[in-house]
Structures are given as structure tokens and as C-alpha cells.
Motif scaffolding. Structure first.
Motif, mmCIF file in Angstrom:
data_model
loop_
_atom_site.group_PDB
_atom_site.id
_atom_site.type_symbol
_atom_site.label_atom_id
_atom_site.label_comp_id
_atom_site.label_asym_id
_atom_site.label_seq_id
_atom_site.Cartn_x
_atom_site.Cartn_y
_atom_site.Cartn_z
ATOM 1 N N LEU A 116 33.911 45.611 44.217
ATOM 2 C CA LEU A 116 34.113 46.384 42.982
ATOM 3 C C LEU A 116 33.605 47.813 43.159
ATOM 4 C CD1 LEU A 116 33.081 43.705 40.316
ATOM 5 C CD2 LEU A 116 35.384 44.407 40.971
ATOM 6 N N ASP B 113 31.126 40.430 46.408
ATOM 7 C CA ASP B 113 31.932 40.617 45.209
ATOM 8 C C ASP B 113 31.648 41.996 44.578
ATOM 9 O OD1 ASP B 113 33.624 39.795 43.264
ATOM 10 O OD2 ASP B 113 32.108 38.725 42.100
ATOM 11 N N ALA C 173 36.992 38.589 40.431
ATOM 12 C CA ALA C 173 37.538 39.768 41.135
ATOM 13 C C ALA C 173 39.058 39.702 41.205
ATOM 14 C CB ALA C 173 36.921 39.860 42.522
ATOM 15 N N LEU D 257 33.241 42.382 33.034
ATOM 16 C CA LEU D 257 32.963 41.965 34.409
ATOM 17 C C LEU D 257 32.774 40.460 34.545
ATOM 18 C CD1 LEU D 257 30.703 44.862 35.703
ATOM 19 C CD2 LEU D 257 33.159 44.565 35.896
ATOM 20 N N MET E 33 42.345 47.030 37.834
ATOM 21 C CA MET E 33 41.843 48.291 38.402
ATOM 22 C C MET E 33 42.983 49.061 39.070
ATOM 23 S SD MET E 33 38.189 46.996 39.794
ATOM 24 C CE MET E 33 36.738 47.885 39.296
ATOM 25 N N ARG F 288 36.050 49.911 44.753
ATOM 26 C CA ARG F 288 37.169 50.260 43.865
ATOM 27 C C ARG F 288 36.745 51.221 42.763
ATOM 28 N NH1 ARG F 288 41.319 46.587 44.998
ATOM 29 N NH2 ARG F 288 42.588 47.710 43.509
ATOM 30 N N LEU G 209 33.674 51.188 40.882
ATOM 31 C CA LEU G 209 32.654 50.790 39.897
ATOM 32 C C LEU G 209 31.289 51.306 40.380
ATOM 33 C CD1 LEU G 209 32.182 49.226 37.245
ATOM 34 C CD2 LEU G 209 31.670 47.213 38.624
ATOM 35 N N LEU H 87 40.298 41.060 38.042
ATOM 36 C CA LEU H 87 39.916 42.459 37.805
ATOM 37 C C LEU H 87 40.735 43.421 38.664
ATOM 38 C CD1 LEU H 87 36.021 42.574 37.545
ATOM 39 C CD2 LEU H 87 37.642 43.522 35.896
ATOM 40 N N MET H 88 40.984 43.035 39.919
ATOM 41 C CA MET H 88 41.640 43.965 40.861
ATOM 42 C C MET H 88 42.991 44.472 40.351
ATOM 43 S SD MET H 88 39.623 44.677 43.028
ATOM 44 C CE MET H 88 38.054 44.073 43.547
#
Ligand code: SF4
Length: 405
Positions: free
Chosen positions: A262, A258, A221, A217, A228, A265, A267, A224-225
């Protein structure tokens, strides 16, 4: 195999469980790909790691504190229990074919003998040689997975990153030999494909996914997106329930928006290694965070709709830090205002004989606690935190020595 009563075959949504009655009862569990996962035999619990190791555990409750005995089996004993599991599956298959087996069916729909036969055939093939081959395949898919939170032992690990980008806490050797790196997108996509292929039908045993390793993490973002998205496409059954460790020293900079993104999505929970609420002890441990930052991050995560898992250590800092560690840790936990869905784990610290922690402790005159003293401190932290937790938050002991993936 000599049986005194026909075996019981339980076909569950996530696994196959075979109980054999050969004088005393033995229970073997497999995933739906036939992979031997665990056994209860001879009053001992055995669990097989995907890397092929088998741990044997039992608890001795005769002393002041329960003592857990765990050992990794040598090659011969490992082969014996694995072959015993395959033999139990083979005997269960015979019993299914001659109509003597007791079947417990908890998969959707009516009991399906063909499906039960497929599960049993796969489990019967998973003998010691097959287990060794499986462990080799596993090693081509994953870098070693040294730790997960206890409620996530059955998660599917996806290694977004490898290692820990800090890697300098004196007490931690989980990722020492592994340089930190972020998997490029194309490599991550291949990793997901390899995971799918490796687990096959065994994916049903895996609940949700865990974004590895120590601090995936820390990716912004924007990075990460897309990862994911790939995860949601490759492993849709796991992608809706994600969890990850977050280090406080980069995590506290993440704002509510932020973390809410997540959360949306998938998390659901983040795990913070608080270790202690005492800043001086944190400095002694070379962990670059403060209790205040950890408290702030826990609040931000909860406000964003996530649950948190907080990890603290019993016995760390030895005799010199005992009382201030317990007081400051309980104060930090109170200040986090943990509630429904949140978890607090208390982990027993076994002081190492050598390495950075031992060197610093010797230099500072910090004496390690005995095993009983660590348990005493653990009792203080567990009982003290019960009063500090809000409704629906839970505290549990965390035995990192017995973790296997
Ligand atoms: S941040 Fe966590 S994983 Fe990294 S060295 Fe410290 S305790 Fe270990």
C-alpha cells in the motif's frame, strides 16, 4: 464597496487571496473555481464548509487556558459574509481593470492578467445564492464527512467506504446514523468522476487524497488495489499522497508486506485512534482493541515506510481513569518509538449529557472532568509525550469541534 486603498490580489498556485482595506483589513480566500473558502474580517476567522455551513472562530486567551469560541452562522450571517467575499472579488476585478490593484503572482510563469481576471470573475459570481447551489451539488457527491486529521483538512476525500463497520464505541457518534458499506467498483468510479466535476479548477487547493470513511483499510489489498488504480487514473495529482484512518482491531492483522504494498501505491500515512493506552479504559469505551495491538500496528506501519498519526483523548474516562489513562497512554506512545514524520494528536473530550458514554459513566460512577481539568490533562499528555517522542515526531492539539470539510 468603499475602499481606502486599492485591494491586493494574490494569485497563488492553489488559491486566490484578496485583501481589502476598508478601514480595517479583511482577507478573503477562494479556490480556483471561485468557491469562497475562508475570510479574516473584524478579528474573526470564518471558514466555509463545502456543505455550505460557515464557522466563525476566535480564541479568548484571558483565562487560565485559552478558550476557543466557534459557532456556525445562521442563514442571514452566512449570506452576509459570502456576499462580502463576492463583493471583495468584484471590487478587486474593477481595480484590476483600472490598473490600481496590487498583484502578487506566485503561479508558474509571468503574471497573466487574463488568468487573474478569470479567477476574479469566478469568485465574484460566488455569492450567497451560488454558494447554496454549490452546497446542493456537493451533497449529491458526498455522504457527510464528519472528521479528518488536522494535517489533512485540505485533502481530497474519496469515499471508498461509507461509515464505520464497528460503530459501537460509546464516545463516538460520527457515523451513528450511517450503515457501513463498501462502494462497488463501478459506483466508486462514478464517485471519482463526480468529485472531479464538482471541484473543477478548485482541485488545486486539495493536497493529496484521504481514503474515507472511518476504516477503508479494512478492505483486503486485492479489493483496495483496483480502487487505487481508478483513483490514480481519475485524480493523478492527488493519488501519489494518500492517507487514511485505520482501526487497530482489524489493522493489526495487516502484515509488513501488505502495508509495504500500500505504501508503494501512495499510502503515506495512516491514522490510528489509540484514544488511551489503558486497556481497562478502552473496554469501558467499548473500543475493541488493546494498547499492545496499537503499538504493534504502529511499528509494522513504520517498518513498511509509512508515517503514522496517533490520536489520543484528554479527559476521557473522567476522574476515575485520569491517572492510569495518562500513565498508560504515555507508556504506549513511548513504546511506539515515533520518529521523523510521525504525528501525535491530543484531542479534548467533551463528555456528552446523554447516549452510551453518559449511561455507562453514570452506571460506573465516573464523573466527567470540568473544561479546565480536561485542559490540565491535555497539558500533561502534551508535555509528557514530548519526552516520549523521537526526533522529528510532533505533537499537536486536535480540536474536533471545529472540523469542517
Ligand atoms: S472505530 Fe472509530 S469511527 Fe468507529 S465507532 Fe469507534 S471511534 Fe468511531
Amino acid at each position: 464597496m468603499r475602499t481606502t486603498r486599492p485591494p491586493r490580489i494574490a494569485c497563488k498556485r492553489e488559491s486566490l487571496v484578496i485583501t481589502v482595506f476598508d478601514g480595517e483589513e479583511a482577507i478573503y480566500t477562494f479556490d480556483h473555481a471561485g468557491r469562497f473558502c475562508s475570510a479574516w474580517a473584524g478579528y474573526r476567522l470564518y471558514r466555509r464548509a463545502l456543505d455550505g455551513r460557515v464557522i466563525r472562530k476566535h480564541t479568548d486567551r484571558s483565562g487560565r487556558h485559552p478558550r476557543r469560541h466557534r459557532s456556525f452562522l445562521e442563514d442571514e450571517a452566512r449570506a452576509t459574509i459570502t456576499d462580502a467575499a463576492a463583493g471583495a472579488a468584484s471590487a478587486a476585478l474593477d481595480a484590476l481593470r483600472d490598473g490600481t490593484a496590487e498583484i502578487v503572482w506566485s503561479l508558474p510563469g509571468d503574471p497573466d492578467p487574463n488568468r487573474a481576471t478569470q479567477f476574479l470573475e469566478a469568485a465574484a459570481r460566488f455569492d450567497a445564492a451560488a454558494a447554496d447551489a454549490d452546497a446542493l451539488r456537493y451533497a449529491s457527491v458526498y455522504a457527510p464527512v464528519p472528521i479528518l486529521p488536522p494535517d489533512r483538512y485540505r485533502s481530497l476525500v474519496v469515499q471508498v467506504t461509507e461509515g464505520c463497520h464497528w460503530n459501537r464505541c460509546t464516545f463516538c457518534s460520527f457515523y451513528r446514523a450511517r450503515p457501513f458499506r463498501i462502494k462497488p467498483l463501478d459506483e466508486f468510479a462514478s464517485h471519482l468522476g463526480a468529485i472531479r466535476a464538482f471541484f473543477g479548477q478548485g482541485l488545486t487547493l486539495r493536497r493529496g487524497a484521504f481514503l474515507g470513511d472511518a476504516n477503508a483499510l479494512l478492505l483486503p489489498a486485492g479489493d483496495l488495489m483496483p480502487r487505487m488504480d481508478l483513483l490514480a487514473r481519475a485524480l493523478p495529482d492527488q493519488a501519489g499522497d494518500l492517507a487514511a484512518f485505520i482501526d487497530v482491531f482489524t489493522g493489526y492483522r495487516r502484515d509488513h508486506r501488505d502495508l509495504a504494498t500500500l505504501r508503494a501505491r501512495g499510502l503515506r500515512r495512516i491514522y490510528l485512534g489509540l484514544e488511551s493506552g489503558d486497556d481497562e479504559l478502552l473496554e469501558f469505551l467499548n473500543k475493541p482493541q488493546s494498547a499492545e495491538e496499537a503499538i504493534g500496528l504502529a511499528h509494522t506501519a513504520r517498518d513498511a515506510g509509512m508515517a503514522v498519526g496517533i490520536i489520543v483523548m484528554a479527559g476521557i474516562g473522567g476522574d476515575a481513569f485520569w491517572h492510569r489513562h495518562v500513565e498508560a497512554t504515555l507508556a504506549a506512545i513511548r513504546a511506539m518509538e515515533l520518529g521523523a514524520g510521525d504525528l501525535l494528536y491530543v484531542s479534548a473530550f467533551a463528555a456528552p449529557q446523554s447516549g452510551p458514554y453518559a449511561e455507562r459513566a453514570v452506571a460506573a460512577g465516573v464523573k466527567p472532568l470540568t473544561e479546565d481539568e480536561v485542559w490540565d490533562q491535555m497539558d500533561e499528555l502534551v508535555s509528557g509525550s514530548k519526552a516520549a517522542l523521537g526526533p522529528g515526531a510532533r505533537v499537536a492539539r486536535y480540536d474536533i469541534e471545529e472540523f469542517i470539510y
